[in-house]
Design a protein around this motif. Sequence first.
Motif, PDB file in Angstrom:
ATOM      1  N   UNK A 155       0.830  -1.191   0.000  1.00  0.00           N
ATOM      2  CA  UNK A 155       0.000   0.000   0.000  1.00  0.00           C
ATOM      3  C   UNK A 155       0.870   1.248   0.000  1.00  0.00           C
ATOM      4  N   UNK A 156       0.854   1.978  -1.097  1.00  0.00           N
ATOM      5  CA  UNK A 156       1.698   3.163  -1.199  1.00  0.00           C
ATOM      6  C   UNK A 156       1.287   4.243  -0.208  1.00  0.00           C
ATOM      7  N   UNK A 157       0.006   4.330   0.120  1.00  0.00           N
ATOM      8  CA  UNK A 157      -0.429   5.318   1.100  1.00  0.00           C
ATOM      9  C   UNK A 157       0.238   5.056   2.437  1.00  0.00           C
ATOM     10  N   UNK A 158       0.235   3.801   2.855  1.00  0.00           N
ATOM     11  CA  UNK A 158       0.855   3.462   4.132  1.00  0.00           C
ATOM     12  C   UNK A 158       2.348   3.778   4.088  1.00  0.00           C
ATOM     13  N   UNK A 159       2.979   3.483   2.964  1.00  0.00           N
ATOM     14  CA  UNK A 159       4.405   3.761   2.828  1.00  0.00           C
ATOM     15  C   UNK A 159       4.712   5.242   2.899  1.00  0.00           C
ATOM     16  N   UNK A 160       3.848   6.076   2.325  1.00  0.00           N
ATOM     17  CA  UNK A 160       4.050   7.521   2.336  1.00  0.00           C
ATOM     18  C   UNK A 160       3.965   8.094   3.748  1.00  0.00           C
ATOM     19  N   UNK A 161       3.202   7.450   4.589  1.00  0.00           N
ATOM     20  CA  UNK A 161       3.005   7.921   5.961  1.00  0.00           C
ATOM     21  C   UNK A 161       3.469   6.854   6.948  1.00  0.00           C
ATOM     22  N   UNK A 162       4.635   6.269   6.685  1.00  0.00           N
ATOM     23  CA  UNK A 162       5.035   5.063   7.412  1.00  0.00           C
ATOM     24  C   UNK A 162       5.072   5.233   8.929  1.00  0.00           C
ATOM     25  N   UNK A 163       5.634   6.306   9.444  1.00  0.00           N
ATOM     26  CA  UNK A 163       5.696   6.423  10.899  1.00  0.00           C
ATOM     27  C   UNK A 163       4.311   6.647  11.494  1.00  0.00           C
ATOM     28  N   UNK A 164       3.503   7.467  10.860  1.00  0.00           N
ATOM     29  CA  UNK A 164       2.140   7.689  11.341  1.00  0.00           C
ATOM     30  C   UNK A 164       1.303   6.427  11.191  1.00  0.00           C
ATOM     31  N   UNK A 165       1.435   5.765  10.047  1.00  0.00           N
ATOM     32  CA  UNK A 165       0.673   4.534   9.801  1.00  0.00           C
ATOM     33  C   UNK A 165       1.042   3.458  10.812  1.00  0.00           C
ATOM     34  N   UNK A 166       2.330   3.328  11.120  1.00  0.00           N
ATOM     35  CA  UNK A 166       2.755   2.315  12.096  1.00  0.00           C
ATOM     36  C   UNK A 166       2.096   2.560  13.448  1.00  0.00           C
ATOM     37  N   UNK A 167       1.978   3.805  13.841  1.00  0.00           N
ATOM     38  CA  UNK A 167       1.311   4.129  15.105  1.00  0.00           C
ATOM     39  C   UNK A 167      -0.161   3.778  15.076  1.00  0.00           C
ATOM     40  N   UNK A 168      -0.805   4.032  13.945  1.00  0.00           N
ATOM     41  CA  UNK A 168      -2.231   3.703  13.797  1.00  0.00           C
ATOM     42  C   UNK A 168      -2.422   2.186  13.847  1.00  0.00           C
ATOM     43  N   UNK A 169      -1.592   1.465  13.095  1.00  0.00           N
ATOM     44  CA  UNK A 169      -1.706   0.005  13.088  1.00  0.00           C
ATOM     45  C   UNK A 169      -1.504  -0.560  14.486  1.00  0.00           C
ATOM     46  N   UNK A 170      -0.487  -0.087  15.182  1.00  0.00           N
ATOM     47  CA  UNK A 170      -0.194  -0.582  16.523  1.00  0.00           C
ATOM     48  C   UNK A 170      -1.358  -0.272  17.464  1.00  0.00           C
ATOM     49  N   UNK A 171      -1.898   0.934  17.364  1.00  0.00           N
ATOM     50  CA  UNK A 171      -3.015   1.335  18.237  1.00  0.00           C
ATOM     51  C   UNK A 171      -4.240   0.448  18.049  1.00  0.00           C
ATOM     52  N   UNK A 172      -4.357  -0.143  16.863  1.00  0.00           N
ATOM     53  CA  UNK A 172      -5.538  -0.950  16.565  1.00  0.00           C
ATOM     54  C   UNK A 172      -5.214  -2.445  16.438  1.00  0.00           C
ATOM     55  N   UNK A 173      -4.055  -2.829  16.954  1.00  0.00           N
ATOM     56  CA  UNK A 173      -3.735  -4.243  17.067  1.00  0.00           C
ATOM     57  C   UNK A 173      -3.264  -4.929  15.791  1.00  0.00           C
ATOM     58  N   UNK A 174      -2.821  -4.157  14.797  1.00  0.00           N
ATOM     59  CA  UNK A 174      -2.253  -4.772  13.589  1.00  0.00           C
ATOM     60  C   UNK A 174      -0.750  -4.765  13.781  1.00  0.00           C
ATOM     61  N   UNK A 175      -0.191  -5.946  13.925  1.00  0.00           N
ATOM     62  CA  UNK A 175       1.240  -6.080  14.266  1.00  0.00           C
ATOM     63  C   UNK A 175       2.139  -5.955  13.069  1.00  0.00           C
TER      64      UNK A 175
END
Length: 106
Positions: free
Chosen positions: A86-106
């Motif tokens: 997902x290029x969107x996730x890659x563009x916002x990698x640090x923010x996306x990682x925080x969102x994923x972690x907050x919602x239980x996506x490891x």
Amino acid sequence: MLNPQGPERYANYTVIALAQLKTGSYHTAIEWSKKAGKAPYDNLHILLSALFTNHWTGDMDEASQIADRIKSAFPEVTQAKIFKLDTLAGDFSSLAAGIFTAHGIK
């Protein structure tokens, strides 16, 4: 000719939601994101975009429901796989990682 009732409309809703988010029109972004999130099929890109938009605009209940749907529909999904696909996730990698972690996506 585009079919306004065709299944691709949910992807279009996602693009509109993300464009509204980038322009700071958060309430409008949420409206379009909710439309996209109602897709009757599971599309990882659409669901990720709905997750990002709802999280960024503070609707954590909706974001959690979407994250649960992602985990259920795509049990093998990981942050690493998302960043590759997902290029969107890659563009916002640090923010996306925080969102994923907050919602239980490891």
